[in-house]
Design a protein around this motif. Structure first.
Motif, PDB file in Angstrom:
ATOM      1  N   MET A   1      -5.964 -18.637  -9.178  1.00 40.63           N
ATOM      2  CA  MET A   1      -5.866 -17.200  -9.349  1.00 40.63           C
ATOM      3  C   MET A   1      -5.483 -16.526  -8.034  1.00 40.63           C
ATOM      4  N   ILE A   2      -6.053 -16.995  -6.948  1.00 36.30           N
ATOM      5  CA  ILE A   2      -5.751 -16.422  -5.634  1.00 36.30           C
ATOM      6  C   ILE A   2      -4.274 -16.648  -5.295  1.00 36.30           C
ATOM      7  N   ASP A   3      -3.731 -17.803  -5.668  1.00 38.79           N
ATOM      8  CA  ASP A   3      -2.326 -18.085  -5.378  1.00 38.79           C
ATOM      9  C   ASP A   3      -1.401 -17.091  -6.072  1.00 38.79           C
ATOM     10  N   GLY A   4      -1.762 -16.682  -7.277  1.00 38.79           N
ATOM     11  CA  GLY A   4      -0.954 -15.699  -8.001  1.00 38.79           C
ATOM     12  C   GLY A   4      -0.952 -14.347  -7.313  1.00 38.79           C
ATOM     13  N   PHE A   5      -2.111 -13.920  -6.840  1.00 39.40           N
ATOM     14  CA  PHE A   5      -2.189 -12.644  -6.121  1.00 39.40           C
ATOM     15  C   PHE A   5      -1.447 -12.722  -4.788  1.00 39.40           C
ATOM     16  N   LEU A   6      -1.545 -13.861  -4.124  1.00 37.67           N
ATOM     17  CA  LEU A   6      -0.833 -14.039  -2.856  1.00 37.67           C
ATOM     18  C   LEU A   6       0.675 -14.000  -3.085  1.00 37.67           C
ATOM     19  N   ALA A   7       1.149 -14.651  -4.143  1.00 37.73           N
ATOM     20  CA  ALA A   7       2.577 -14.626  -4.462  1.00 37.73           C
ATOM     21  C   ALA A   7       3.031 -13.214  -4.818  1.00 37.73           C
ATOM     22  N   LEU A   8       2.215 -12.484  -5.560  1.00 38.73           N
ATOM     23  CA  LEU A   8       2.549 -11.099  -5.914  1.00 38.73           C
ATOM     24  C   LEU A   8       2.581 -10.221  -4.670  1.00 38.73           C
ATOM     25  N   TYR A   9       1.629 -10.406  -3.770  1.00 38.60           N
ATOM     26  CA  TYR A   9       1.585  -9.649  -2.522  1.00 38.60           C
ATOM     27  C   TYR A   9       2.832  -9.921  -1.681  1.00 38.60           C
ATOM     28  N   ILE A  10       3.213 -11.192  -1.558  1.00 35.72           N
ATOM     29  CA  ILE A  10       4.410 -11.551  -0.783  1.00 35.72           C
ATOM     30  C   ILE A  10       5.656 -10.956  -1.426  1.00 35.72           C
ATOM     31  N   PHE A  11       5.745 -11.003  -2.749  1.00 37.38           N
ATOM     32  CA  PHE A  11       6.897 -10.431  -3.444  1.00 37.38           C
ATOM     33  C   PHE A  11       6.987  -8.923  -3.205  1.00 37.38           C
ATOM     34  N   MET A  12       5.866  -8.225  -3.325  1.00 40.09           N
ATOM     35  CA  MET A  12       5.879  -6.767  -3.121  1.00 40.09           C
ATOM     36  C   MET A  12       6.214  -6.428  -1.670  1.00 40.09           C
ATOM     37  N   LEU A  13       5.692  -7.188  -0.732  1.00 43.20           N
ATOM     38  CA  LEU A  13       5.995  -6.959   0.677  1.00 43.20           C
ATOM     39  C   LEU A  13       7.468  -7.203   0.958  1.00 43.20           C
ATOM     40  N   ALA A  14       8.039  -8.261   0.386  1.00 45.51           N
ATOM     41  CA  ALA A  14       9.461  -8.553   0.574  1.00 45.51           C
ATOM     42  C   ALA A  14      10.336  -7.475  -0.058  1.00 45.51           C
ATOM     43  N   ALA A  15       9.953  -6.992  -1.237  1.00 37.77           N
ATOM     44  CA  ALA A  15      10.735  -5.942  -1.900  1.00 37.77           C
ATOM     45  C   ALA A  15      10.711  -4.659  -1.085  1.00 37.77           C
ATOM     46  N   PHE A  16       9.545  -4.263  -0.595  1.00 39.05           N
ATOM     47  CA  PHE A  16       9.431  -3.053   0.203  1.00 39.05           C
ATOM     48  C   PHE A  16      10.212  -3.183   1.506  1.00 39.05           C
ATOM     49  N   THR A  17      10.066  -4.313   2.182  1.00 36.43           N
ATOM     50  CA  THR A  17      10.784  -4.535   3.445  1.00 36.43           C
ATOM     51  C   THR A  17      12.289  -4.540   3.212  1.00 36.43           C
ATOM     52  N   GLY A  18      12.746  -5.214   2.176  1.00 29.38           N
ATOM     53  CA  GLY A  18      14.175  -5.239   1.861  1.00 29.38           C
ATOM     54  C   GLY A  18      14.722  -3.862   1.587  1.00 29.38           C
ATOM     55  N   TYR A  19      13.977  -3.065   0.831  1.00 29.23           N
ATOM     56  CA  TYR A  19      14.419  -1.700   0.533  1.00 29.23           C
ATOM     57  C   TYR A  19      14.518  -0.879   1.817  1.00 29.23           C
ATOM     58  N   GLU A  20      13.520  -0.970   2.657  1.00 31.49           N
ATOM     59  CA  GLU A  20      13.520  -0.200   3.907  1.00 31.49           C
ATOM     60  C   GLU A  20      14.679  -0.606   4.822  1.00 31.49           C
ATOM     61  N   ILE A  21      14.970  -1.881   4.877  1.00 30.30           N
ATOM     62  CA  ILE A  21      16.063  -2.352   5.741  1.00 30.30           C
ATOM     63  C   ILE A  21      17.410  -1.903   5.186  1.00 30.30           C
ATOM     64  N   ILE A  22      17.635  -2.082   3.900  1.00 31.06           N
ATOM     65  CA  ILE A  22      18.921  -1.735   3.295  1.00 31.06           C
ATOM     66  C   ILE A  22      19.145  -0.226   3.323  1.00 31.06           C
ATOM     67  N   ALA A  23      18.092   0.561   3.162  1.00 34.01           N
ATOM     68  CA  ALA A  23      18.241   2.018   3.146  1.00 34.01           C
ATOM     69  C   ALA A  23      18.706   2.561   4.498  1.00 34.01           C
ATOM     70  N   ARG A  24      18.484   1.813   5.568  1.00 31.60           N
ATOM     71  CA  ARG A  24      18.846   2.282   6.909  1.00 31.60           C
ATOM     72  C   ARG A  24      20.161   1.718   7.411  1.00 31.60           C
ATOM     73  N   VAL A  25      20.880   0.978   6.590  1.00 33.01           N
ATOM     74  CA  VAL A  25      22.165   0.403   6.996  1.00 33.01           C
ATOM     75  C   VAL A  25      23.244   1.480   6.916  1.00 33.01           C
ATOM     76  N   PRO A  26      24.036   1.664   7.988  1.00 35.65           N
ATOM     77  CA  PRO A  26      25.134   2.638   7.926  1.00 35.65           C
ATOM     78  C   PRO A  26      26.167   2.240   6.871  1.00 35.65           C
TER      79      PRO A  26
END
Length: 103
Positions: A1-26
Motif C-alpha cells: 500500500m505504501i508503494d502505491g502512495f509513493l508512486a502516486l506522490y512521485i507522479f504528482m511531483l513529476a507532473a507539477f515540476t514538468g508543468y512549471e518547467i514547460i510554462a517558463r520556456v520562451p
C-alpha cells in the motif's frame, strides 16, 4: 500500500515540476524542446515494448499493449506537431526555399 502512495506522490511531483518547467520556456525554444521530448518519447516506447515482452499474464499483456499503443501515438504525434511548427518558419515565397532566396 505504501508503494502505491509513493508512486502516486512521485507522479504528482513529476507532473507539477514538468508543468512549471514547460510554462517558463520562451516561445522561441518550443520547437527544439519538442524535438528533445520526441526523443524521450521514443525511449519510453522502447521501454514499453521491453515491458510488454516480459509480460506473463493477460492483464500484464493488455497493460503493456496499451502502453506501447499510447507511446507510439505520443511519439508519432510529437513529430507531426514539430513538423507543423517548422512549417511556420519556412518562407512563403515559392522559390526562396530551393534557391536560398537569391531571386
Amino acid at each position: 500500500m505504501i508503494d502505491g502512495f509513493l508512486a502516486l506522490y512521485i507522479f504528482m511531483l513529476a507532473a507539477f515540476t514538468g508543468y512549471e518547467i514547460i510554462a517558463r520556456v520562451p516561445v522561441i525554444l518550443h520547437t527544439p524542446l519538442m524535438s528533445g521530448s520526441n526523443f524521450i518519447h521514443g525511449i519510453v516506447l522502447v521501454g514499453a515494448m521491453i515491458a510488454l515482452g516480459h509480460a506473463h499474464t493477460t492483464f500484464e499483456t493488455v497493460i503493456g499493449f496499451i502502453g506501447v499503443l499510447l507511446g507510439a501515438g505520443n511519439a508519432a504525434g510529437g513529430y507531426v506537431v514539430t513538423e507543423r511548427m517548422l512549417e511556420m518558419f519556412k518562407s512563403s515565397k515559392p522559390g526562396a526555399a530551393r534557391t536560398g532566396g537569391s531571386h
